[in-house]
Enzyme design. Sequence first.
Site, PDB file in Angstrom:
ATOM      1  N   LYS A 269      -6.602  -4.954  -2.997  1.00 49.33           N
ATOM      2  CA  LYS A 269      -7.212  -5.607  -1.828  1.00 49.33           C
ATOM      3  C   LYS A 269      -8.272  -4.704  -1.206  1.00 49.33           C
ATOM      4  O   LYS A 269      -8.041  -3.512  -1.031  1.00 49.33           O
ATOM      5  CB  LYS A 269      -6.125  -5.980  -0.803  1.00 49.33           C
ATOM      6  CG  LYS A 269      -5.340  -4.812  -0.233  1.00 49.33           C
ATOM      7  CD  LYS A 269      -4.197  -5.347   0.621  1.00 49.33           C
ATOM      8  CE  LYS A 269      -3.483  -4.288   1.432  1.00 49.33           C
ATOM      9  NZ  LYS A 269      -4.276  -3.518   2.370  1.00 49.33           N
TER      10      LYS A 269
ATOM     11  N   ASP B 106       0.786  -1.252   0.000  1.00 52.76           N
ATOM     12  CA  ASP B 106       0.000   0.000   0.000  1.00 52.76           C
ATOM     13  C   ASP B 106       0.817   1.301   0.000  1.00 52.76           C
ATOM     14  O   ASP B 106       0.464   2.266   0.697  1.00 52.76           O
ATOM     15  CB  ASP B 106      -0.946   0.018   1.211  1.00 52.76           C
ATOM     16  CG  ASP B 106      -1.953  -1.124   1.188  1.00 52.76           C
ATOM     17  OD1 ASP B 106      -1.921  -1.941   0.257  1.00 52.76           O
ATOM     18  OD2 ASP B 106      -2.778  -1.202   2.130  1.00 52.76           O
TER      19      ASP B 106
ATOM     20  N   CYS C 221      -2.042  -2.339   7.876  1.00 50.73           N
ATOM     21  CA  CYS C 221      -1.995  -3.291   6.757  1.00 50.73           C
ATOM     22  C   CYS C 221      -0.744  -4.164   6.755  1.00 50.73           C
ATOM     23  O   CYS C 221      -0.806  -5.327   6.330  1.00 50.73           O
ATOM     24  CB  CYS C 221      -2.153  -2.546   5.444  1.00 50.73           C
ATOM     25  SG  CYS C 221      -3.834  -1.866   5.272  1.00 50.73           S
TER      26      CYS C 221
HETATM   27  C1  C5J Z   1      -3.117   0.742   5.502  1.00 45.95           C
HETATM   28  C2  C5J Z   1      -4.869   1.984   6.574  1.00 45.95           C
HETATM   29  N1  C5J Z   1      -2.573   0.506   4.295  1.00 45.95           N
HETATM   30  N2  C5J Z   1      -4.084   2.373   7.562  1.00 45.95           N
HETATM   31  N3  C5J Z   1      -4.363   1.294   5.527  1.00 45.95           N
HETATM   32  O1  C5J Z   1      -2.492   0.507   6.508  1.00 45.95           O
HETATM   33  O2  C5J Z   1      -6.042   2.244   6.585  1.00 45.95           O
END
Ligand code: C5J
Length: 223
Positions: A132, A27, A165
């Site tokens: 995802k 991400d 994540c």
């Molecule tokens: C991730 C989030 N990628 N913090 N998303 O950690 O909402």
Amino acid sequence: MNATLSIDAEPYAFEMQPAKTALLIIDMQRDFLEPGGFGEMLGNDVSQLRRAIAPNKNLLDAWRAAGLQVLHTREGHRPDLSDLPPAKKVRGKGTKTIGDTGPMGRILIRGEPGQDIIPELYPLPGEPVIDKPGKGAFFATDLHAILQNLGITQLVVTGVTTEVCVNTTVREANDRGYECLVPEDCVGSYFPIFQEMGLKMIKAQGGIFGWVSDSSKIIAALG
Ligand code: C5J
């Protein structure tokens, strides 16, 4: 690269078999990392995440140069929101939520500029990108099937955010039998205490979810 590489890590050395190890970058998306994006709009200090960009770039360059497997993930939803649980849509009670128009297009919607990966770490053609809908990269995706078909048994997991994540994905991977190594300089959290605790949780109790190291040690081992 067939030899096993011993990487200095906590709680003990990670014995990496490069041919069976994938770099999984979680991400590293514009809306989370870039000034003017959704993350900053929510009041977060994006510099806490941006510290991880240069170490990720160094590791990615070394990983690609060694001819090893790279995969990327992006958190995001279908434009019609059909895969967005109502509970996730309303969580936080923000004035702007997932699917609304944000500073870089519709927030966390696939195909929107903010949902894409930052240019510094942009995937090369042939590197799988896993879209995802959840926090974990294994939930409602084909990641496990792809890794199995590639013969991958170990993961170097990087990206953001450390406690959300990255942690969720490492836990999911651990339960599926993968060994996970997390380079601490390649993961980031908006909150320093969560960065520290997120890494401690992974390596606690003899490495209950995995191992923690540093990108320079992995790069040195790759030679
Ligand atoms: C991730 C989030 N990628 N913090 N998303 O950690 O909402």
